[in-house]
Motif scaffolding. Structure first.
Motif, mmCIF file in Angstrom:
data_model
loop_
_atom_site.group_PDB
_atom_site.id
_atom_site.type_symbol
_atom_site.label_atom_id
_atom_site.label_comp_id
_atom_site.label_asym_id
_atom_site.label_seq_id
_atom_site.Cartn_x
_atom_site.Cartn_y
_atom_site.Cartn_z
ATOM 1 N N ILE A 404 0.834 -1.203 0.000
ATOM 2 C CA ILE A 404 0.000 0.000 0.000
ATOM 3 C C ILE A 404 0.873 1.259 0.000
ATOM 4 O O ILE A 404 0.607 2.220 -0.725
ATOM 5 N N VAL A 405 1.927 1.263 0.827
ATOM 6 C CA VAL A 405 2.823 2.425 0.873
ATOM 7 C C VAL A 405 3.425 2.692 -0.500
ATOM 8 O O VAL A 405 3.436 3.835 -1.003
ATOM 9 N N PHE A 406 3.926 1.653 -1.129
ATOM 10 C CA PHE A 406 4.563 1.816 -2.433
ATOM 11 C C PHE A 406 3.560 2.292 -3.480
ATOM 12 O O PHE A 406 3.864 3.173 -4.306
ATOM 13 N N SER A 407 2.355 1.727 -3.458
ATOM 14 C CA SER A 407 1.343 2.099 -4.445
ATOM 15 C C SER A 407 0.917 3.557 -4.271
ATOM 16 O O SER A 407 0.758 4.293 -5.260
ATOM 17 N N ILE A 408 0.746 4.002 -3.026
ATOM 18 C CA ILE A 408 0.362 5.395 -2.780
ATOM 19 C C ILE A 408 1.463 6.340 -3.248
ATOM 20 O O ILE A 408 1.201 7.385 -3.873
ATOM 21 N N LYS A 414 2.293 11.068 -9.841
ATOM 22 C CA LYS A 414 1.556 11.395 -11.059
ATOM 23 C C LYS A 414 0.335 12.274 -10.804
ATOM 24 O O LYS A 414 -0.178 12.882 -11.726
ATOM 25 N N MET A 415 -0.180 12.298 -9.565
ATOM 26 C CA MET A 415 -1.432 12.999 -9.286
ATOM 27 C C MET A 415 -1.188 14.142 -8.315
ATOM 28 O O MET A 415 -0.363 14.055 -7.404
ATOM 29 N N ALA A 416 -1.959 15.194 -8.476
ATOM 30 C CA ALA A 416 -1.771 16.391 -7.646
ATOM 31 C C ALA A 416 -2.569 16.337 -6.365
ATOM 32 O O ALA A 416 -2.158 16.894 -5.342
ATOM 33 N N PHE A 417 -3.711 15.678 -6.412
ATOM 34 C CA PHE A 417 -4.580 15.665 -5.236
ATOM 35 C C PHE A 417 -4.228 14.480 -4.333
ATOM 36 O O PHE A 417 -4.101 13.336 -4.802
ATOM 37 N N ALA A 418 -4.116 14.763 -3.045
ATOM 38 C CA ALA A 418 -3.724 13.727 -2.094
ATOM 39 C C ALA A 418 -4.778 12.638 -1.971
ATOM 40 O O ALA A 418 -4.469 11.440 -1.929
ATOM 41 N N SER A 419 -6.059 13.041 -1.886
ATOM 42 C CA SER A 419 -7.136 12.061 -1.724
ATOM 43 C C SER A 419 -7.198 11.118 -2.919
ATOM 44 O O SER A 419 -7.413 9.915 -2.776
ATOM 45 N N GLU A 420 -7.007 11.671 -4.111
ATOM 46 C CA GLU A 420 -7.049 10.832 -5.308
ATOM 47 C C GLU A 420 -5.861 9.871 -5.333
ATOM 48 O O GLU A 420 -5.998 8.705 -5.749
ATOM 49 N N SER A 421 -4.700 10.328 -4.884
ATOM 50 C CA SER A 421 -3.515 9.461 -4.849
ATOM 51 C C SER A 421 -3.718 8.287 -3.903
ATOM 52 O O SER A 421 -3.383 7.141 -4.231
ATOM 53 N N VAL A 422 -4.269 8.575 -2.722
ATOM 54 C CA VAL A 422 -4.504 7.501 -1.749
ATOM 55 C C VAL A 422 -5.556 6.537 -2.282
ATOM 56 O O VAL A 422 -5.411 5.305 -2.183
ATOM 57 N N LYS A 492 5.216 13.297 0.050
ATOM 58 C CA LYS A 492 5.367 13.823 -1.314
ATOM 59 C C LYS A 492 6.812 14.150 -1.643
ATOM 60 O O LYS A 492 7.247 14.035 -2.797
ATOM 61 N N LYS A 493 7.576 14.556 -0.633
ATOM 62 C CA LYS A 493 8.953 14.996 -0.868
ATOM 63 C C LYS A 493 9.888 13.826 -1.143
ATOM 64 O O LYS A 493 11.000 14.030 -1.638
ATOM 65 N N THR A 494 9.475 12.615 -0.761
ATOM 66 C CA THR A 494 10.348 11.457 -0.965
ATOM 67 C C THR A 494 10.286 10.996 -2.412
ATOM 68 O O THR A 494 9.233 10.993 -3.043
ATOM 69 N N ALA A 495 11.377 10.614 -2.923
ATOM 70 C CA ALA A 495 11.438 10.138 -4.310
ATOM 71 C C ALA A 495 12.405 8.966 -4.393
ATOM 72 O O ALA A 495 13.377 8.893 -3.654
ATOM 73 N N MET A 496 12.120 8.039 -5.294
ATOM 74 C CA MET A 496 12.962 6.868 -5.445
ATOM 75 C C MET A 496 14.268 7.248 -6.138
ATOM 76 O O MET A 496 14.325 8.180 -6.947
ATOM 77 N N ASN A 497 15.303 6.551 -5.810
ATOM 78 C CA ASN A 497 16.610 6.780 -6.409
ATOM 79 C C ASN A 497 16.633 6.147 -7.804
ATOM 80 O O ASN A 497 16.643 4.930 -7.972
ATOM 81 N N THR A 498 16.636 6.984 -8.824
ATOM 82 C CA THR A 498 16.576 6.477 -10.199
ATOM 83 C C THR A 498 17.861 5.765 -10.612
ATOM 84 O O THR A 498 17.840 4.855 -11.445
ATOM 85 N N ASP A 499 18.988 6.164 -10.054
ATOM 86 C CA ASP A 499 20.257 5.513 -10.408
ATOM 87 C C ASP A 499 20.238 4.047 -9.979
ATOM 88 O O ASP A 499 20.645 3.157 -10.740
#
Length: 994
Positions: A404-408, A414-422, A492-499
């Motif tokens: 669930i964490v990964f999917s959210i 990709k989405m701007a609204f928090a409720s829609e993302s969850v 929102k500030k967390t991002a996966m390491n693309t390298d």
């Protein structure tokens, strides 16, 4: 309520949900006392024993007069599968095995009624029958030793000791406290037979006069005698010093002092001298408890008594049955801390952020709290086996929440609204999440519901794993979205390491191409060849349950001849000294073999004793020592393992055996000896469960005596023989310091090495004239045995060991011999065939669940086919790596079956989202990019969750360790299937069935 409405409710009533969350945590602290903690699960007992004492009677007489009548009466009780009897000198044991599925309450009601009716049908002198469950011998919950010789004040020591015993008896759950080896003030009156024969008095008269002199009495207040005065008569014998001068009346007006007729001395009983720990004299305390008592609380209460009463006693706990449960709880604590720490750190390095790691940690903690409440709700006990299931299930708690964490987080990119993302995050994995959790729970239903002998044994473990999966599902759908909403800005500030992702994708493409280059068919052929080679070259074993290691060894020593106590003490001292040199870490305990009857001992004769040896590291050297110091001419000794608590409660484990039955005991024993010789020639291991020792029964018949003066006084004769063996307890003497007084025959200075001619035994006639037994009695001798075993009315003996084939030629010439063969191989094959049927039922349940989830009949068939292929490969690796298979591995495969549906469903959802007519490398790459992080995190946390069970498993955790090992093998295979096997199989078959 749909997912959108549910997520909207979380946003709108966030504080309310947090209040409920906090209440769950607070309620857990208040409900801790409600938790049921047992040593082992409450299994339905299927074996009972009726133990009956018949003192001073031979094994043959006990067999005919007690064992056979009791077995005939018990045979009328319903649901009895087998009745066996064991008859020995003075004791009868009737073993009763119940049929599987029998009504225990109905059986007990009939059995208790039968036991009540036994007293009227058994001969005089038979003791009250006792009913035991599971074992013919009672095992104490705790064994405590108190060193002797501490301090000089004996009175103060006795007072403190009595206070300790009193406090132990008052602990809730303690049913009995037995003491052996406590120093007592004991005095012995040894009658001199050659002197007594000169006086006209019998032993019975002598005994009666002594007992009468020991008693005083009160007549109370006598009216008119003296005002407020109570008339009391003092005892003639008030202390040990009065014994020697006490006059014995001879009946003709004359008397003689007791000191002239007897030798009076003080001495200790053998039980007091032979109760020792680690070479030092000690007092032995055995504490017995109710099976329903909390073992941790009882053990804690006992240790608190040691601290609060008096430390000068220096008690030491030699054995504590709760230690096994303590070890499992300690193991569970290690597993929990390890799993939470590793998952937190591992998730941080994968996500490169503390926020997702914190969400996972809080979610798992809530899963544990919810699991605690459900355990209380369903009245599931915490015991050795259920803790094993919980330890294995801890590693699975992260799977659903991580998904669930990964999917959210994916949707937040990709989405701007928090409720829609969850909302979209939950919806995108909901089906796979629900199907995996449901199938993992459903797969246990056949095992937990279908009636079988082993169901109750692993019921708690299976239920705990299923509940943990359910709690993980609830936490992932409630706590993870709630935390994600509360920490949305940080998330929102967390991002996966693309390298790192690019590096993983590059490695995946190279390995995938290499896998395709090898070819699936060639790999399958190579794998099959390796498996066949392993099966034919290496030995493979099937077991029902893993072998439980013994916690120690018990050795029983019984003197064969009339050995003196001094000689026995010398052997004990020598054994103790040499054992300590061979194995310095060895902890030893010596005490009487029958601690219930320590007063019926001769003060100078050896007695049967037992050793308990804990911490043995050099068992072979010790056994060699026993053979050297305990020659068969003087000692009967037997070394056997002390089984763990788990071993004791195991349902019947099948063994290879042959039961031989015959109506003639001599013919049965003769055949047994011939059979053992034939087996030894074939170099097969095994032995008979018992081979009795031959003894002689001598029956005395009274001659016809026409002269009344020579009629024998049989009571005097019996007293002379019995009192010479065992002194009789007469009672206590003394006002302040009580001394136990015993009466015996020629016990002082008796030459135990010389046997007495029975015909030269003197005794009195009715006129108190001394005569010899040979003048008035004739004797007949016959051979007998010290033990008799029966089954179904016939004598039996059982060969326990290897029997390759049933050779009928060995029994062809043995008229009247019946043989019953028990094959462990057949029973094990039958057991696993039964489990295979249950596994097929599990597939049926899973199929029905998937049909309801996917609204399709074909897709579940495809998914189950993939799962079956995965299980086949995993089973092959389990066979090759472990060379054995038992119930623990089977439970591990059942868990992997549920987890495999998780990975298949997850892959299927991603496949449907991106699938086109053909799967290109970019599309496969897209699936890999989505699955790699949740798959790695789920696999890593599950592997590391079961790692402590494998690496730090304690004695008794072999069952849960086998589950963990199977999962440790199966999870990497599952990862391989997800990324290397499923893409081709989905491409080839899924389009055809849709």
């Amino acid at each position: 309520m749909n997912v959108e409405s549910y997520v909207h409710s979380l946003f709108k009533h966030k504080r309310l949900y947090w209040v409920v969350f906090i209440c769950f945590f607070l309620a857990a602290f208040f409900r801790i006392p409600e938790l049921e903690i047992w040593l082992l699960p409450r299994l339905t007992p299927i074996r009972y024993y009726i133990v009956t004492e018949f003192p001073n009677h031979s094994a043959e007489e006990t067999d005919l007069s007690v064992s056979v009548p009791i077995s005939e009466m018990v045979s009328s009780v319903k649901s009895v599968k087998r009745i066996r009897t064991i008859s020995e000198h003075g004791k009868s044991v009737v073993q009763i095995d119940l049929q599987f599925g029998a009504s225990v309450s109905e059986f007990k009601d009939q059995l208790y009624q039968t036991i009540l009716e036994m007293n009227d049908k058994l001969p005089l002198g038979v003791g009250a029958p006792r009913l035991l469950q599971g074992e013919a011998k009672e095992r104490p919950f705790m064994e405590i030793l108190i060193p002797k010789g501490i301090g000089n004040d004996v009175t103060s020591f006795d007072f403190r000791f009595q206070q300790l015993v009193f406090q132990l008896e008052r602990i809730s759950g303690v049913t009995e406290v037995r003491v052996v080896g406590k120093p007592k003030h004991s005095a012995f009156i040894s009658i001199k037979t050659n002197v007594l024969d000169l006086f006209p008095i019998s032993i019975r008269d002598l005994e009666s006069q002594i007992q009468a002199a020991m008693r005083g009495g009160s007549l109370g207040k006598i009216e008119g005698y003296t005002k407020d005065t109570e008339l009391k008569f003092s005892a003639e014998i008030q202390s040990y010093e009065d014994l020697s001068q006490f006059p014995i009346h001879l009946g003709n007006g004359n008397s003689v002092s007791l000191g002239r007729l007897t030798t009076i001395f003080k001495s200790e009983f053998p039980a007091e001298k032979l109760t020792r720990m680690d070479g030092k004299n000690a007092i032995y305390i055995a504490v017995f408890t109710d099976s329903s008592a909390n073992p941790l609380r009882v053990s804690s209460e006992v240790q608190k008594k040691f601290q609060t009463l008096d430390s000068n006693l220096s008690p030491k706990i030699f054995y504590d049955a709760s230690n096994e449960l303590h070890d499992q709880i300690h193991q569970f604590g290690i597993n929990l801390i390890w799993s939470l720490t590793f998952a937190f750190v591992f998730s941080y390095f994968l996500y490169r952020s503390w926020v997702p790691a914190l969400i996972l940690l809080v979610s798992v903690l809530f899963s544990l709290v919810l699991f605690f409440h459900l355990v209380l709700l369903f009245s599931i006990s915490i015991n050795i086996l259920s803790l094993g299931g919980i330890s294995v299930g801890i590693g699975m708690l992260f799977d659903a929440s991580n998904l669930i964490v990964f999917s959210i987080r994916k949707k937040l990119e990709k989405m701007a609204f928090a409720s829609e993302s969850v909302t979209k995050g939950i919806q995108s994995v909901f089906i796979s999440l629900f199907s995996s959790s449901l199938t993992t729970i459903v797969v246990f239903i056949p095992l937990l519901v279908f009636p079988m002998e082993w169901k109750n044994f692993f019921f708690d473990s299976g239920v705990c794993i299923a509940l943990l999966v359910f709690c993980s599902l609830v936490s992932s759908l409630w706590i993870v979205p709630l935390l994600s909403i509360s920490l949305m800005e940080s998330l929102k500030k967390t991002a996966m390491n693309t390298d790192r992702e690019k590096l993983l994708v590059s490695m995946y493409e190279r390995t995938y191409n290499a896998w395709n280059t090898i070819g699936k068919k060639n790999a399958a052929v190579i794998l099959c060849c390796l498996l066949l080679f392993s099966f034919f070259v290496f030995e493979f074993k099937w077991h029902i349950f893993p072998k439980q290691p013994a916690i120690g060894f018990r050795m029983q020593m019984s003197p064969k001849s009339n050995l003196s106590l001094e000689e026995e003490l010398g052997v004990v001292y020598e054994l103790q000294s040499k054992m300590q040199k061979i194995d310095p870490k060895l902890s030893t305990l010596v005490f009487p073999l029958d601690p219930l009857d320590t007063k019926r001992q001769h003060p100078q004769k050896s007695i049967p004793i037992q050793w308990k040896l804990l911490g043995i590291e050099k068992s072979k050297e010790l056994e060699t020592l026993f053979v050297e110091l305990l020659p068969p001419s003087k000692w009967d000794w037997k070394l056997e393992p002390i089984e763990s608590q788990v071993s004791i409660t195991l349902p019947f484990i099948p063994n290879d055996s042959l039961v031989f039955l015959h109506e003639s005991f001599d013919a049965l024993l003769n055949f047994s000896r011939e059979f053992r010789k034939n087996i030894s020639k074939r170099e097969l291991n095994g032995n008979f469960d018992f081979l009795p020792n031959r003894i002689t029964l001598e029956e005395w018949s009274r001659n016809q005596i026409p002269i009344p003066e020579f009629i024998p006084d049989e009571e005097d004769l019996k007293h002379r023989i019995l009192y010479q063996q065992i002194p009789k307890y007469l009672g206590p003497i003394g006002d302040v310091t009580k001394t136990d007084l015993y009466l015996g025959m020629d016990s002082f200075g008796l030459d135990l090495g010389n046997r007495i001619d029975p015909k030269r035994i003197s005794f009195k006639t009715k006129t108190n004239e001394a005569t010899f037994i040979g003048t008035l009695f004739t004797s007949q001798k016959q051979e007998s045995y010290d033990q008799y075993h029966r089954e179904s009315g016939l004598f039996y003996t059982e060969w326990m060991g290897e029997v390759l084939e049933f050779d009928s030629s060995l029994f062809a010439m043995k008229n009247g011999l019946s043989v019953i063969q028990f094959s462990a191989k057949k029973e094990i094959r039958k057991f696993f065939l039964f489990l295979f049927v249950l596994l097929l039922l599990s597939f049926v349940f899973i199929y029905l669940a998937l049909v309801g989830i996917y609204e399709s009949f074909r897709i579940p068939i495809f998914y189950l086919g993939l799962s079956l292929l995965y299980l086949s490969v995993t089973v092959s690796f389990v066979f090759v790596l472990f060379r054995e298979f038992h119930l623990g591995h089977y439970i591990g495969l059942v868990v992997l079956l549920g987890l495999s549906i998780d990975s298949i469903s997850l892959f299927g959802e991603r496949w449907v989202e991106i699938r086109e007519d053909t799967v290109s490398s970019k599309q496969r790459e897209s699936i890999f990019r989505w699955l790699v992080w949740p798959i790695l995190l789920n696999s890593g946390t599950t592997l590391m969750g079961v790692f402590p069970v494998i690496a730090f498993g304690t004695s008794g955790s072999e069952f849960s360790k086998a589950i963990a090992l199977t999962m440790f093998v199966g999870i990497p295979v599952s990862v391989f299937f997800v990324f290397y096997v499923y893409p081709n199989l989905f491409l080839k078959f899924l389009v055809k069935i849709q």
